[in-house]
Design a protein around this motif. Structure first.
Motif, PDB file in Angstrom:
ATOM      1  N   ILE A 441      68.017 -14.269 -37.661  1.00 27.53           N
ATOM      2  CA  ILE A 441      67.974 -15.858 -37.055  1.00 27.53           C
ATOM      3  C   ILE A 441      68.922 -16.681 -38.424  1.00 27.53           C
ATOM      4  O   ILE A 441      69.845 -17.255 -38.340  1.00 27.53           O
ATOM      5  CB  ILE A 441      66.809 -16.752 -36.782  1.00 27.53           C
ATOM      6  N   VAL A 735      61.042 -17.031 -33.053  1.00 27.81           N
ATOM      7  CA  VAL A 735      61.924 -18.186 -32.692  1.00 27.81           C
ATOM      8  C   VAL A 735      61.403 -19.577 -33.140  1.00 27.81           C
ATOM      9  O   VAL A 735      62.165 -20.077 -33.788  1.00 27.81           O
ATOM     10  CB  VAL A 735      61.994 -18.273 -31.025  1.00 27.81           C
ATOM     11  N   PHE A 760      69.312 -17.746 -31.173  1.00 28.04           N
ATOM     12  CA  PHE A 760      67.879 -17.252 -30.848  1.00 28.04           C
ATOM     13  C   PHE A 760      68.293 -16.200 -29.834  1.00 28.04           C
ATOM     14  O   PHE A 760      67.397 -15.133 -29.882  1.00 28.04           O
ATOM     15  CB  PHE A 760      66.933 -18.247 -30.331  1.00 28.04           C
TER      16      PHE A 760
END
Length: 794
Positions: A441, A735, A760
């Motif tokens: 991420i 996340v 994500f």
């Protein structure tokens, strides 16, 4: 006894070669990443520490206030150093005025070098603690002397003595060499100091500062001090804070410039200020990669723990028999620690080879030369400690877990391995993949932020523009002829002069008044002198009024503002308004879109442009779309040399200069991407080993299921679902953690990209897909195996 422990460990390693390869490879990669990051972190935190007086050196910085916002700069006016020596000489050993990062040519006979250096007042030698190899630094008192670095002297003269010899400086000035100093450390702010020339030499040839009507006004130079007592730095800062305020006019005083001393040890890592307060800087990258290094090593250690505890049932009888014949638990713990240390030693040896192979790539990405460590005894001492620490970290849980088996349960056959360990292994797998997904991420978001800033409207067309350092006042007087010659070549569309590059703000002014200006407001504007065709050449966008034109002689007293300046002044209809600039009237004839002249991540600075052929620094030329860039450079150099044959030719493309502003973020993105891939690889390596072991443990169950008619798909689902569910849990945790980390990181930028949902989704899908592929290799292999081979022993 210890010898027997290691001998037994070696035998156990040989019995499970696949397990050993996975463990050694995973640990080696983790240790290599940690070592590379450790070397880089050391080079960062030791920056400037190679200067012998670094604890006593500081630079004078100042905070200036505009409309309630405090801006921090490290440039000062040139009379400041003399004032500090006169008024506060009891605080400082040395006060030195400096003009650094200057590039000049040095010639001796047929040899000519173009090198970086600086102009300094006399005290620079003792302030930097220069190690003189030849001569002394007392010659800095004379304007026609110069000192050279060891490498520069060797390049020009070989190994001969050069004291008293003469070189030609900047193609025209003969200077006498009075000293040769040892090259300054690469990891310091003075690493490019290949020559040191007297400040008086610069001053005597810089009319713009020597003839300035108010020398306390321009902030153009660096002021360095060497404190007599570093412990009194805060006290000295408080004493000198109003020195500039006492010498400036009423207009500048509205900015309330407050001086302070900033220690050398903080220049590099803590170089960012917001509203007058330090808010970090490069130190955030040190922390970021330091944490990544720890996490990657932790992932490798988790692999070792997982595989060791997963194999516990194979070691259970061994532990039971050892305890039955009298082995104490602490002896078993030592045995298992010896095994983990053996793995760590093998992994350390492999990691050294990986580091040696990877350092050149790492150096290329970071743009920094890594310190030589192989001949440093401290590296091997720290490496041995690091190896021991990794072995203990990787082995502590398996040692405590395996040594806790009760021999009665093991030998009776009632021992059930893995109930508690199974939960612990699941937690560790979730932790592994959570870290890996967060890194994915982060990497994607860094590249998105870079792309977002690169695609930001810059207010002009940066492609196809080449800029040349004017280098000589003669260019200004011959500009009309030079421009016409370039246009006649057919290679260039337009040519102009500017006092700054479109990607820089070299000059600022506070001397502007406008109708409706509030009392107490002291606006600071980027100020650039340009010629008539400057706007046409760079392609700026006029939103109100018009551009400069030859058809309007009155434009000599006109100005063009950017939108940020109009907003700062609070003007609703700026075109036609008469400003007062340096006590002279100036009519606003146009407004242009904000040009991103400084950081692409920051708001545009208010700026004003005026017509002026003097104090020009750059030739700006737009290449014709059909022309070749290399032909353009050759034509521009030939034309330039025809007017100033003795000047060096320095050019750069504006789009390349703009792209260099993304250097730090691009390096973070590339390194983050590499480390994310390695983290995923290490996690999958452990997952592969665990899937392989679990398939081996359930081989008879799989055989029975196949005989009873189970399909390959159902067996694949059976073996994969547990692992896949763990990765789903990792995604759920990663996340929000990834969002929070990226949200906090983006707060450091005024112009920042929103965090999109697809970042994500891509990270989660990547982790899930890689997991499925990794597990499927072993699951399908087990499902396709011949059940007869698994069941024939029954």
């Amino acid at each position: 006894m210890i010898k027997n422990y290691f001998k037994t460990a070696w035998r156990n390693l040989g019995k499970s070669r696949a397990f050993a390869v996975i463990n050694v490879l995973g640990l080696a990669i983790g240790m290599a990443v940690a070592m590379i990051i450790g070397i880089w972190v050391w080079s960062e935190v030791s920056y400037n520490k190679g200067i012998s007086n670094h604890k006593q050196i500081a630079k004078v910085m100042q905070n200036k206030t505009n409309k309630g916002v405090i801006n921090t700069i490290d440039n000062t006016p040139y009379p400041l150093s003399g004032a500090l020596r006169r008024e506060y000489g009891n605080l400082f050993k040395q006060v030195v005025l400096a003009e650094v990062n200057e590039t000049r040519s040095l010639r001796s006979g047929d040899k000519k070098l173009v090198l970086g250096g600086g102009f300094f007042e006399e005290g620079i030698g003792p302030l930097l603690g220069l190690h003189m190899l030849q001569g002394t630094y007392e010659g800095m008192a004379e304007p026609n002397n110069i000192m050279l670095s060891e490498a520069t002297a060797r390049s020009l003269f070989g190994n001969e003595s050069v004291i008293g010899k003469t070189i030609v400086f900047a193609d025209s000035l003969p200077l006498k060499i009075t000293g040769i100093y040892k090259d300054l450390p690469l990891n310091s702010d003075f690493n490019n100091l290949k020559f040191i020339a007297p400040w008086t030499l610069y001053f005597n040839h810089a009319d713009w500062i020597r003839l300035a009507p108010d020398p306390w006004r321009p902030n153009s130079f660096l002021t360095l001090v060497e404190l007599k007592d570093p412990a009194r730095l805060d006290q000295a800062s408080a004493l000198i804070k109003d020195v500039r305020l006492r010498h400036i006019n009423e207009r500048l005083a509205k900015q309330n410039p407050q001086l302070f001393l900033y220690p050398m040890d903080q220049w590099y890592l803590y170089d960012s200020f917001k509203n007058g307060v330090n808010n970090g800087g490069r130190i955030r990258y040190v922390w970021l990669f330091g944490i990544i290094g720890i996490f990657v090593l932790l992932l490798a250690c988790i692999n070792f723990m997982n595989l060791s505890t997963a194999r516990s049932i194979k070691r259970a009888k061994e532990v039971g028999i050892r305890k039955t014949v009298g082995s104490l638990r602490n002896q078993l713990i030592i045995q298992f620690f010896c095994e983990s240390l053996l793995y760590a030693v093998l992994a350390f040896a492999l990691s050294l080879a990986l580091v040696a192979l990877s350092l050149p790539l790492f150096t290329a990405i970071t743009g920094r030369e890594m310190p030589a460590v192989w001949n440093d005894p401290l590296f091997w001492i720290l490496g041995s400690i690091f190896c021991l620490f990794t072995g203990l970290l990787a082995g502590i849980y398996p040692a405590l877990y395996l040594s806790s088996f009760r021999p009665v349960n093991v030998l009776k056959g009632s021992f059930q391995a893995g109930k508690k360990a199974g939960l612990q292994r699941q937690v560790l797998v979730v932790l592994q993949f959570t870290i890996s997904i967060v890194l994915i991420i982060g990497t994607l978001m860094v590249f998105r932020q870079i792309r977002f800033a690169k695609n930001r409207p810059v207010g002009y067309d940066k492609n196809g523009i080449i800029a040349v350092d004017a280098g000589s006042p003669a260019i200004e007087s011959h500009f009309a002829a030079l421009r016409q010659k370039l246009l006649n070549s057919g290679i260039f569309e337009s040519v102009a002069l500017g006092s700054s590059l479109p990607t820089q703000v070299n000059n600022t002014t506070t001397g502007i008044d406008w109708p409706g200006k509030e009392p107490g407001v002291a606006g600071e504007f980027g100020a650039q002198n340009v010629t008539v065709d400057y706007g046409k050449t760079i392609g700026w966008e006029v939103t109100q009024g018009r551009d400069f034109s030859k058809d309007f002689p009155s434009d000599s007293s006109a100005v063009i503002l950017n939108e940020a300046a109009v907003h700062f002044m609070g003007l609703k209809n700026p075109v036609g308004i008469v400003l007062t600039w340096e006590e002279k009237p100036a009519t606003v004839i146009g407004v242009i879109k904000n040009m991103i002249m400084e950081s692409p991540y920051a708001d545009a600075r208010p700026a004003v442009f005026s017509l002026e052929n003097n104090n020009i620094s750059f030739i700006i030329a737009r290449i014709h779309p059909r022309a070749n860039a290399s032909d353009a450079v050759k034509q521009l150099e030939a034309t330039y040399k025809s007017f100033v044959p003795d000047q060096d030719f320095h050019f750069q493309f504006i789009d390349e200069d703009f792209n260099r502003k993304f250097g730090d973020e691009e390096r973070v993105g590339k390194l983050g991407g590499i480390f994310a891939l390695l983290a995923v690889f290490i996690s999958c390596l452990g997952l592969f080993g665990m899937a392989s072991f679990m398939a081996e443990q359930r081989v008879k169950e799989i055989g029975v299921r196949k005989v009873l008619g189970a399909s390959v798909f159902s067996l694949w689902k059976l073996l994969s679902k547990d692992f896949f569910s763990l990765v789903l849990v990792s995604i759920v945790i990663a996340v929000p953690v990834g969002w929070y980390c990226m949200h906090m990181w983006l707060q450091g930028y005024s112009y920042r990209a929103p965090i999109p949902w697809w970042i994500f989704a891509v990270s989660a899908f990547s982790a899930a897909f890689i997991t499925l592929v990794t597990i499927s290799v072993q699951s399908i292999k087990a499902a396709l195996a011949n059940p007869v081979k698994a069941l024939r022993s029954e």
